[in-house]
Scaffold this motif. Structure first.
Motif, short mmCIF file in Angstrom:
data_model
loop_
_atom_site.label_atom_id
_atom_site.label_comp_id
_atom_site.label_asym_id
_atom_site.label_seq_id
_atom_site.Cartn_x
_atom_site.Cartn_y
_atom_site.Cartn_z
N SER A 1 -7.25 -9.88 -0.93
CA SER A 1 -6.36 -8.89 -0.29
C SER A 1 -5.00 -8.92 -0.94
O SER A 1 -4.54 -9.94 -1.44
CB SER A 1 -6.24 -9.20 1.20
OG SER A 1 -5.65 -10.47 1.40
N SER A 2 -4.43 -7.74 -0.85
CA SER A 2 -3.11 -7.60 -1.46
C SER A 2 -2.05 -8.31 -0.65
O SER A 2 -2.27 -8.68 0.50
CB SER A 2 -2.78 -6.11 -1.57
OG SER A 2 -2.67 -5.53 -0.26
N GLY A 3 -0.91 -8.45 -1.26
CA GLY A 3 0.21 -9.07 -0.54
C GLY A 3 0.67 -8.24 0.62
O GLY A 3 1.13 -8.76 1.65
N GLU A 4 0.47 -6.92 0.52
CA GLU A 4 0.89 -6.05 1.64
C GLU A 4 0.03 -6.31 2.87
O GLU A 4 0.53 -6.40 3.99
CB GLU A 4 0.77 -4.61 1.21
CG GLU A 4 1.20 -3.62 2.29
CD GLU A 4 1.07 -2.19 1.83
OE1 GLU A 4 1.26 -1.30 2.68
OE2 GLU A 4 0.81 -1.96 0.64
N ALA A 5 -1.26 -6.44 2.69
CA ALA A 5 -2.15 -6.71 3.82
C ALA A 5 -1.85 -8.07 4.43
O ALA A 5 -1.87 -8.24 5.64
CB ALA A 5 -3.59 -6.63 3.35
N ALA B 1 0.97 -9.56 4.42
CA ALA B 1 2.25 -9.48 5.15
C ALA B 1 2.04 -8.86 6.51
O ALA B 1 2.64 -9.28 7.51
CB ALA B 1 3.25 -8.66 4.33
N ARG B 2 1.17 -7.83 6.57
CA ARG B 2 0.91 -7.22 7.88
C ARG B 2 0.27 -8.22 8.83
O ARG B 2 0.58 -8.25 10.02
CB ARG B 2 0.00 -6.01 7.68
CG ARG B 2 0.71 -4.79 7.11
CD ARG B 2 -0.09 -3.52 7.40
NE ARG B 2 -1.41 -3.61 6.78
CZ ARG B 2 -1.68 -3.15 5.55
NH1 ARG B 2 -0.73 -2.62 4.81
NH2 ARG B 2 -2.90 -3.25 5.06
N GLN B 3 -0.61 -9.04 8.32
CA GLN B 3 -1.24 -10.05 9.19
C GLN B 3 -0.22 -11.05 9.71
O GLN B 3 -0.22 -11.44 10.89
CB GLN B 3 -2.34 -10.77 8.41
CG GLN B 3 -3.55 -9.90 8.13
CD GLN B 3 -4.60 -10.66 7.32
OE1 GLN B 3 -4.29 -11.64 6.62
NE2 GLN B 3 -5.85 -10.20 7.40
#
Length: 528
Positions: free
Chosen positions: A101-105, A107-109
């Protein structure tokens, strides 16, 4: 304004509002289970929505954490957070995708976990605080209800005894009364209690100073107020009340208010007064009985014994007396009989006074002729004193009863002869004064002591200095004062500046009119 009832502290409004707003509380295990269940529901709902409108992200999961935290507290919120995060990761993200998973996903978690964790803690803590407040309010309502029940019983007991509550704001002077206090003062229960200064005006004038002193003592030394005093109702009647109170002070020690009770004790006071009156009458009746027995056993026995002895001598068979000796004996018999007659007259007056039946119908009397007749009759009977008259010319007609006036004058002259040395000069005088005619019997004897002047007309009282040397019952002057009072006059005793004693009485003047002038001769004859 009436003092609010103690039931005001038992208001059930907070308790009722609490009942309407409360929901079910969960135990720890149930809270955790509810969190897991809510998480499962959120994941299932997310699956349904994802197929139709796309991935909603963490919105439903966040809502699940908030809901679980509100229902189950911190435990429920954390359980829902764990369940939703784990299930969401397992159902919607494969292990390979999770690692890739990307860093954006990621971060959302992380943001979801942090926000959801904070929300769970905050909402759970808020729920716990709300539950504690609800418990406290519930307990307070129960305590207030218990206090209300107790106060209702207290008010019932106090009301049955006629006791009311009052409160005095010492700083402002304001009084707050219960309905019973208004009732005890004869005031409208829907009215307003007076200010303290105005309240003092309702107290009986003879009790104001004593009431003020009691209040001042309570304020100064902190003692409890407990006083019985009279109050004047608006209709003019006088009632008794008992006030009890306690002073409350501020942090500096200054008195700020007083709280207490008031009780109507008028009926009790009336009963006590009636009881005291009956006791006084009984004591007085006993005194009269003692006086009668004393006179019978001493004063009456002497003249009776003397008369019996002299008559036996006169009636002795074969006795031959010269006329002079017989005349002396007969004079002694007559003198003792006259003494006996006067004692009987005093006893009759004493009996009437005891029964409260000494009433006199005043008639017009001519003082000059009356005094001249009494002195002319008494002078030969009292050879030990020299009696003289000093009458003011043209004395007015007075109101009295001739027999009683003569009895008073004879008693005063007899006392003068009894208590003064032989040969003492006694003056009988009469003078017109502003409020009547004053009759005086003055002697040049040793005089009365200052202490005796205040008590000389009391029943049974005798001057201690004279009681040792002269016999007597102590009823003569009491009888004189009672007769004068019954005739509407007043009597006194004094020590003249030149020495000796003076006994006097005053009778009111009857204003002369034409009818009295025409009937002057009959009136004068009756009086003289």
């Amino acid at each position: 304004m009436a003092l609010p009832s103690l039931n005001r502290f038992a208001s059930r409004r907070p308790w009722m509002e609490l009942r309407h707003g409360r929901d079910v509380r969960l135990k720890p295990a149930a809270a955790i289970a509810s969190g897991v269940v809510i998480g499962l529901v959120a994941i299932g709902t997310k699956a349904l929505i994802r197929d139709s409108i796309g991935d909603p992200g963490y919105i439903l999961l966040m809502a699940a954490v908030v809901t679980a935290a509100w229902l189950g507290g911190v435990r429920g919120g954390l359980s829902a957070l764990a369940a939703t995060f784990v299930l969401d990761s397992l159902v919607y993200v494969s292990p390979g995708q999770l690692l890739a998973s990307s860093g954006e996903a990621l971060a959302r978690q992380v943001i979801f976990i942090v926000v959801a964790l904070g929300a769970a803690v905050l909402i759970g803590t808020r729920r716990a605080a709300r539950d504690r407040l609800a418990d406290a309010l519930d307990e307070t309502a129960q305590l207030a209800e218990a206090i209300s029940d107790r106060d209702q019983r207290l008010e019932l007991v106090l009301g049955a005894s006629g006791t009311g509550f009052w409160e005095w704001d010492i700083v402002t002077g304001r009084l707050d009364w219960s309905e019973d206090i208004f009732r005890q003062h004869g005031l409208d229960m829907m009215g307003t209690a007076p200010e303290f200064d105005d309240y003092l005006k309702t107290i009986h004038p003879d009790d104001v100073e004593r009431f003020s002193d009691a209040i001042a003592a309570a304020l100064s030394d902190g003692s409890l107020l407990d006083i019985e005093f009279r109050i004047c109702w608006p209709d003019g009647t006088v009632h008794w009340t008992r006030g009890s109170g306690r002073v409350f002070r501020d942090a500096a020690g200054s008195p700020v208010r007083m709280l207490g009770t008031g009780q109507d004790i008028t009926q009790r006071r009336l009963l006590e007064a009636e009881r005291d009156r009956l006791f006084a009458e009984e004591r007085r009746a006993n005194e009269f009985r003692e006086a009668f027995v004393d006179v019978i056993s001493h004063e009456l026995r002497t003249p009776i014994t003397t008369i019996l002895g002299l008559t036996e001598i006169l009636a002795r068979p074969g006795r031959t007396d010269d006329p002079d000796a017989r005349a002396i004996l007969l004079n002694d018999v007559r003198a003792e009989a006259e003494r006996l007659h006067r004692l009987v007259e005093d006893l009759l007056v004493l009996t009437r006074v005891e029964r409260g039946r000494l009433e006199v119908e005043a008639e017009p009397l001519e003082p000059r002729r009356l005094l001249e007749r009494v002195v002319a009759a008494e002078a030969p009977e009292l050879p030990s004193i020299r009696i003289s008259l000093d009458l003011e010319p043209h004395l007015p007609i007075v109101a009295g009863e001739a027999t009683y006036v003569e009895q008073v004058l004879r008693n005063l002259l007899s006392n003068a002869a009894k208590y003064t040395p032989e040969g003492t000069s006694v003056v009988v005088s009469a003078r017109a004064e502003a409020d009547g005619v004053a009759f005086r019997v003055s002697d040049a004897g040793p005089g009365l002591s200052e202490g005796s002047l205040e008590r000389i007309f009391e029943l049974f009282y005798r001057d201690p200095e004279r009681a040792r040397s002269v016999a007597g019952s102590g009823i003569g002057l009491f009888v004189c004062a009672s007769l004068v009072q019954a005739m509407g006059g007043r009597m006194w005793a004094s020590r003249p500046v030149g020495g000796g004693s003076e006994f006097g009485f005053l009778l009111r003047v009857i204003e002369a009119d034409d009818e009295l002038a025409e009937a002057g001769a009959p009136g004068s004859t009756h009086g003289g």
